[in-house]
Design an enzyme around this catalytic site. Structure first.
Site, PDB file in Angstrom:
ATOM      1  N   HIS A  68       0.846  -1.191   0.000  1.00 16.12           N
ATOM      2  CA  HIS A  68       0.000   0.000   0.000  1.00 16.12           C
ATOM      3  C   HIS A  68       0.883   1.244   0.000  1.00 16.12           C
ATOM      4  O   HIS A  68       1.860   1.327   0.729  1.00 16.12           O
ATOM      5  CB  HIS A  68      -0.928   0.003   1.220  1.00 16.12           C
ATOM      6  CG  HIS A  68      -0.195  -0.046   2.525  1.00 16.12           C
ATOM      7  ND1 HIS A  68       0.330  -1.207   3.049  1.00 16.12           N
ATOM      8  CD2 HIS A  68       0.128   0.930   3.406  1.00 16.12           C
ATOM      9  CE1 HIS A  68       0.936  -0.940   4.191  1.00 16.12           C
ATOM     10  NE2 HIS A  68       0.834   0.351   4.430  1.00 16.12           N
TER      11      HIS A  68
HETATM   12  P1  B4P Z   1       1.399   1.135   7.437  1.00 15.95           P
HETATM   13  O1  B4P Z   1       2.350   1.499   6.336  1.00 15.95           O
HETATM   14  O2  B4P Z   1       1.242  -0.326   7.661  1.00 15.95           O
HETATM   15  O3  B4P Z   1       1.788   1.856   8.810  1.00 15.95           O
HETATM   16  P2  B4P Z   1       1.529   3.345   9.364  1.00 15.95           P
HETATM   17  O4  B4P Z   1       1.183   4.325   8.305  1.00 15.95           O
HETATM   18  O5  B4P Z   1       2.685   3.678  10.243  1.00 15.95           O
HETATM   19  O6  B4P Z   1       0.234   3.155  10.259  1.00 15.95           O
HETATM   20  P3  B4P Z   1       0.019   2.214  11.510  1.00 15.95           P
HETATM   21  O7  B4P Z   1      -1.117   1.317  11.159  1.00 15.95           O
HETATM   22  O8  B4P Z   1       1.298   1.580  11.936  1.00 15.95           O
HETATM   23  O9  B4P Z   1      -0.576   3.224  12.563  1.00 15.95           O
HETATM   24  P4  B4P Z   1       0.061   4.205  13.685  1.00 15.95           P
HETATM   25  O10 B4P Z   1      -0.676   3.908  14.930  1.00 15.95           O
HETATM   26  O11 B4P Z   1       1.538   4.218  13.661  1.00 15.95           O
HETATM   27  O12 B4P Z   1       0.022   1.764   7.064  1.00 15.95           O
HETATM   28  C1  B4P Z   1      -1.192   1.063   7.088  1.00 15.95           C
HETATM   29  C2  B4P Z   1      -2.256   2.090   6.840  1.00 15.95           C
HETATM   30  O13 B4P Z   1      -3.501   1.432   6.628  1.00 15.95           O
HETATM   31  C3  B4P Z   1      -2.432   3.009   8.044  1.00 15.95           C
HETATM   32  O14 B4P Z   1      -2.637   4.327   7.576  1.00 15.95           O
HETATM   33  C4  B4P Z   1      -3.666   2.435   8.699  1.00 15.95           C
HETATM   34  O15 B4P Z   1      -4.331   3.402   9.462  1.00 15.95           O
HETATM   35  C5  B4P Z   1      -4.454   1.997   7.469  1.00 15.95           C
HETATM   36  N1  B4P Z   1      -5.447   0.931   7.714  1.00 15.95           N
HETATM   37  C6  B4P Z   1      -5.394  -0.105   8.589  1.00 15.95           C
HETATM   38  N2  B4P Z   1      -6.490  -0.887   8.472  1.00 15.95           N
HETATM   39  C7  B4P Z   1      -7.248  -0.339   7.497  1.00 15.95           C
HETATM   40  C8  B4P Z   1      -8.503  -0.680   6.908  1.00 15.95           C
HETATM   41  N3  B4P Z   1      -9.196  -1.732   7.307  1.00 15.95           N
HETATM   42  N4  B4P Z   1      -8.975   0.098   5.910  1.00 15.95           N
HETATM   43  C9  B4P Z   1      -8.292   1.181   5.495  1.00 15.95           C
HETATM   44  N5  B4P Z   1      -7.106   1.579   6.014  1.00 15.95           N
HETATM   45  C10 B4P Z   1      -6.592   0.818   7.003  1.00 15.95           C
HETATM   46  O16 B4P Z   1      -0.436   5.596  13.125  1.00 15.95           O
HETATM   47  C11 B4P Z   1      -1.818   5.902  13.081  1.00 15.95           C
HETATM   48  C12 B4P Z   1      -2.107   6.701  11.829  1.00 15.95           C
HETATM   49  O17 B4P Z   1      -1.419   7.943  11.869  1.00 15.95           O
HETATM   50  C13 B4P Z   1      -1.626   5.999  10.555  1.00 15.95           C
HETATM   51  O18 B4P Z   1      -2.576   6.209   9.558  1.00 15.95           O
HETATM   52  C14 B4P Z   1      -0.353   6.726  10.222  1.00 15.95           C
HETATM   53  O19 B4P Z   1      -0.046   6.680   8.844  1.00 15.95           O
HETATM   54  C15 B4P Z   1      -0.683   8.134  10.697  1.00 15.95           C
HETATM   55  N6  B4P Z   1       0.496   8.936  11.045  1.00 15.95           N
HETATM   56  C16 B4P Z   1       1.700   8.538  11.526  1.00 15.95           C
HETATM   57  N7  B4P Z   1       2.510   9.595  11.749  1.00 15.95           N
HETATM   58  C17 B4P Z   1       1.802  10.696  11.425  1.00 15.95           C
HETATM   59  C18 B4P Z   1       2.087  12.091  11.417  1.00 15.95           C
HETATM   60  N8  B4P Z   1       3.261  12.582  11.828  1.00 15.95           N
HETATM   61  N9  B4P Z   1       1.130  12.933  10.981  1.00 15.95           N
HETATM   62  C19 B4P Z   1      -0.074  12.465  10.571  1.00 15.95           C
HETATM   63  N10 B4P Z   1      -0.424  11.155  10.543  1.00 15.95           N
HETATM   64  C20 B4P Z   1       0.516  10.286  10.975  1.00 15.95           C
END
Ligand code: B4P
Length: 335
Positions: free
Chosen positions: A171
């Site tokens: 993704h």
């Molecule tokens: P990954 O590449 O796997 O990891 P990530 O962006 O670091 O998100 P993570 O899931 O580890 O969440 P975190 O608590 O660290 O991305 C997977 C993506 O798919 C994520 O965006 C997730 O939310 C999304 N997802 C999961 N299940 C899903 C579903 N069923 N349908 C659709 N989407 C789905 O961080 C929480 C959130 O904050 C994440 O979205 C992250 O990208 C965002 N984030 C982190 N740092 C940030 C910052 N500095 N500013 C703004 N947003 C930030």
């Protein structure tokens, strides 16, 4: 669907998914934090403490959907990026006409920034695999299409076990930019380059990062030429990242991890060594993804915010990244 139609549909689809309860929005506040003349952005999001915990999967190149991610109530394993999709999160589909690869565009179900969306491969592909030329083309076209209708977004990709990714299904993510780009972009813009078509390093940064500046007229390139340029830039930066990794004798075994950041003007690849930074005083683990290396840190409590400022963003990023080993501007393919 065309890229422009996707970009145009995202705001209303986001509002709708929020209303129907299919999307969770976590409010946050932003603090600007300057270190060594670099202005970072630290986002404090206490609401994320209540995000449902998803199990951390193991990444590998040959994962199949039955082996991955969380469990349905019946105990069956579940990949959220495989169809059928939730209609309120599914904005539409994209097809790369040359490779015939299909992508679904999904709203981020756990959104910290409004209108954050994902481009996921319709078939399972591994998040530990590099971005393919057609994926680079589709991502850049998305960023470019947004600009054409007056919106600013950038793309990021967390590649591999230690990149901060939590989903192993491939993704690429897109987030809106509020002002003139994420902090790394402001820094990259200031770099004076002797050779326009060679990768460069941002020497002010505490860690190894490899950047490439796109020509200013990319919007006039025919698709084939644009794809070739993007693929070439990506390969040069990836080569340099692998070469950086090879200088670290303690680099974890297995497929290398790195973060990719793509803006309208630059491509950045940051090799990764560790997924988490362990805060010195509290021992808490801070998850850093590509947004962290764009200069946008995420913390979940006032205590974490204070700890990050105390220890320093530069030290934290260096802690999960690698030391810089290359010259300011280099030709690709180095040892
Ligand atoms: P990954 O590449 O796997 O990891 P990530 O962006 O670091 O998100 P993570 O899931 O580890 O969440 P975190 O608590 O660290 O991305 C997977 C993506 O798919 C994520 O965006 C997730 O939310 C999304 N997802 C999961 N299940 C899903 C579903 N069923 N349908 C659709 N989407 C789905 O961080 C929480 C959130 O904050 C994440 O979205 C992250 O990208 C965002 N984030 C982190 N740092 C940030 C910052 N500095 N500013 C703004 N947003 C930030």
């Amino acid at each position: 669907m065309q890229h422009i139609d996707i970009i145009s549909a995202v705001p209303s689809r986001f509002e709708n998914a929020l209303k129907t309860g299919d999307l969770f929005f976590f409010p946050s506040t932003i603090e600007k934090h300057t270190e060594q003349e670099i202005q970072y952005e630290i986002r404090l999001c206490p609401a994320l403490q209540h995000k449902p915990a998803l199990p951390t999967p193991h990444f590998s190149d040959d994962l199949i959907d039955s082996e991955i991610t969380d469990h349905t109530p019946k105990g069956k394993k579940f990949d959220p990026f495989l169809p059928p999709y939730n209609n309120n999160l599914h904005v539409g589909d994209l097809k790369d006409e040359v490779s015939q690869e299909e992508f679904a565009i999904l709203l981020n179900k756990y959104s910290v920034v409004p209108q954050h969306f994902l481009m996921v491969t319709k078939e399972f592909r591994s998040q530990a695999s590099p971005l393919m030329p057609h994926e680079l083309l589709q991502s850049y076209t998305m960023v470019l299409s947004a600009r054409k209708i007056g919106k600013k977004i950038f793309a990021f990709y967390n590649c591999g076990n230690n990149s901060g990714a939590s989903q192993p299904h491939k993704h690429i993510q897109f987030v809106p930019i509020e002002d003139d780009g994420p902090p790394i972009e402001r820094l990259a813009r200031q770099a004076k380059l002797d050779f326009a078509d060679r990768p460069f390093s941002l020497t002010k940064l505490s860690y190894a990062s490899h950047s490439y500046r796109f020509p200013t007229n990319l919007d006039t390139y025919p698709q084939e030429r644009l794809e070739e340029l993007l693929a070439n830039a990506f390969l040069q930066l990836l080569d340099l990242s692998i070469s950086t990794i090879r200088h670290d004798p303690e680099y974890p075994a297995g497929t290398p991890s790195y973060n990719v950041i793509m803006t309208l003007e630059h491509l950045h690849i940051v090799p990764r060594r560790l997924e988490h930074y362990t805060l010195e005083k509290t021992g808490e683990k801070l998850n850093i993804n590509a947004l962290g290396f764009a200069g946008m840190l995420l913390v979940k409590s006032d205590e974490e915010l204070a700890a990050v400022k105390r220890e320093g963003v530069g030290k934290i990023l260096r802690g999960v990244g690698l030391s810089s080993v290359h010259d300011i501007q280099v030709e690709g393919q180095m040892d």
